[in-house]
Design a protein around this motif. Structure first.
Motif: not given
Length: 451
Positions: A48-56, A59-67, A133-142
């Motif tokens: 849970d703590e690993t997923i939280d660190a990864i999700s934060r 983000g996305r770049d200017q073109n909308g790609a995941l970074v 572990r697989l989980q859908w979470v919210s992040s700065p990238a959505g």
């Protein structure tokens, strides 16, 4: 009772409440621990703590790609987990990978997009697939899907946060409800347990020197307090016995005293007139007065039935009885009444004794000159005044104490004025010392008027 004295009742309530709070807290913690251990209440997983660190960190770049941004939290997880791996996907299928993902999870993709969270792993057929572990979470990238391993430990901050959630959501409301219930119920229980003591306290308030035989009730008294109540009752019994012996002794002495005094007065009547006879006569009167005062002290210990008493009639009778003694001592007795009758409720013999003592006190200490005036008025009661040296201001509070005599005065025994005060108190009245009209002493004896 002083307000600073500790309250046994509230001490028991507070101690009972404190112990209940401790036991309930321990019980609640044991229940929460059992639920936590079985996973029925709250479950803290290291991923849970690993997923939280990864999700934060996504983000996305200017073109909308995941970074991926190497945040401090992600760097800390990489340091703690050297073999950290993860796969991140968004709803469009864009992917970011980190570390070396096990081959079994390389083919995961859109087939699991409809699953909110899941745990994977296998050891079938001698082939072990690491747990993930697989989980859908919210992040700065959505909203993103994170797939990662389950290695690592739960941090102290996360544990404390979980404990805080458990405490404020479950334990604290339970403690509040319990505390309120205890504060309401405990005083009722303690008050009921102390009800028998309340009756003992009420009976103790009735103990009086004129009510011999009063005892504290022992019915329904708690076993722990019964020895104290029984000891008090034994002490009251001994006091009653000693008081009865003392009363009999004083009464016997007073009666025996009257006989030789009467014989002495009879022999004095046969002596020729002269200054010596007058002085001896006054001394025998003092002895007779002392005997009467002792008897009066005994009479005051017995309750009386109040009857209508005319103060005018009582005062006039006392003045006529003591007029020869006053004249012999070089005084001019004077009686003044503002009304024909002033009625009060009380004991006639006691009131007459009080007025007699005041007049005799004026005869003894009035300086053997001038008038002794007895005035009766509805507003002021009976006032006895002389034209002597008066009573100093600093002595007026002590003049009514038993056996107290003013400095330089050897006459009297210090009982007469004390007896007057006791008689006034028993009648609900009072006696006070004032300055006389001509500078002497004035004693004012007042009683509640009869309706």
């Amino acid at each position: 009772m002083s307000a600073s004295q500790p309250s046994l009742r509230w001490r028991l309530v507070s101690h009972l409440s404190f112990l209940q709070a401790i036991f309930l807290s321990l019980l609640a913690m044991l229940i929460v621990a059992a639920l936590w251990a079985t996973g029925s209440f709250i479950s803290l997983q290291p991923e849970d703590e690993t997923i939280d660190a990864i999700s934060r960190s996504i983000g996305r770049d200017q073109n909308g790609a995941l970074v991926l941004t190497e945040t401090s939290a992600l760097l800390a997880r990489r340091e703690n987990l050297p073999g950290l791996w993860f796969v991140v996907r968004d709803r469009s299928g864009a992917t970011i990978k980190g570390g070396n993902a096990p081959p079994a999870y390389a083919a995961f993709g859109a087939a699991l997009d409809g699953i909110g969270q899941a745990r994977f792993g296998s050891n079938l057929g001698g082939s072990t697939v690491p747990a993930a572990r697989l989980q859908w979470v919210s992040s700065p990238a959505g909203e993103i899907q994170v797939l990662t391993g389950v290695d690592g430990t739960v941090s102290t901050v996360r544990i404390l946060g979980a404990v805080g959630i458990v405490f404020f959501s479950a334990l604290l409301p339970l403690l509040i409800v319990t505390a309120i219930a205890t504060m309401i119920a405990a005083p009722l229980v303690v008050r009921r347990a102390f009800s028998s003591l309340d009756s003992a306290v009420a009976r103790a308030g009735q103990i009086d020197i004129n009510r011999q035989g009063t005892r504290l009730p022992v019915d329904d008294v708690p076993r722990e307090i019964l020895p104290l109540v029984e000891a008090v009752n034994d002490a009251l019994r001994r006091l009653d016995e000693g008081y009865e012996r003392q009363k009999r002794l004083f009464s016997h002495l007073a009666h025996e005293w009257r006989t030789p005094v009467a014989i002495l007065q009879a022999r004095l009547d046969g002596l020729p007139a002269g200054p010596l006879k007058e002085r001896l006569f006054e001394d025998t009167v003092r002895l007779a007065t002392l005997a009467e005062q002792f008897l009066d002290l005994q009479r005051l210990n017995h309750r009386f039935e109040p009857v209508s008493v005319d103060l005018v009639e009582v005062a006039e009778h006392v003045v006529s009885e003591l007029a020869p003694l006053a004249i012999a001592a070089n005084y001019e007795p004077c009686f003044i009444k503002d009304e024909e009758a002033v009625e009060v409720l009380g004991d006639r013999m006691a009131i007459e004794r009080a007025v007699t003592n005041l007049v005799q006190n004026a005869i003894q200490h009035g300086g053997r000159r001038g008038r002794i005036t007895v005035n009766v008025a509805r507003a002021t009661g009976i006032t006895v005044s002389d034209e002597g040296s008066g009573i100093p201001e600093e002595e007026r509070d002590r003049i009514f104490e038993p056996f107290h005599r003013l400095q330089g005065r050897t006459k009297g025994f210090g009982l007469g004025l004390n007896l007057v005060e006791e008689i006034a108190r028993l009648h609900g009245g009072k006696v006070c010392v004032l300055d006389g009209p001509t500078g002497g002493a004035a004693f004012r004896l007042s009683f509640p008027m009869a309706e």
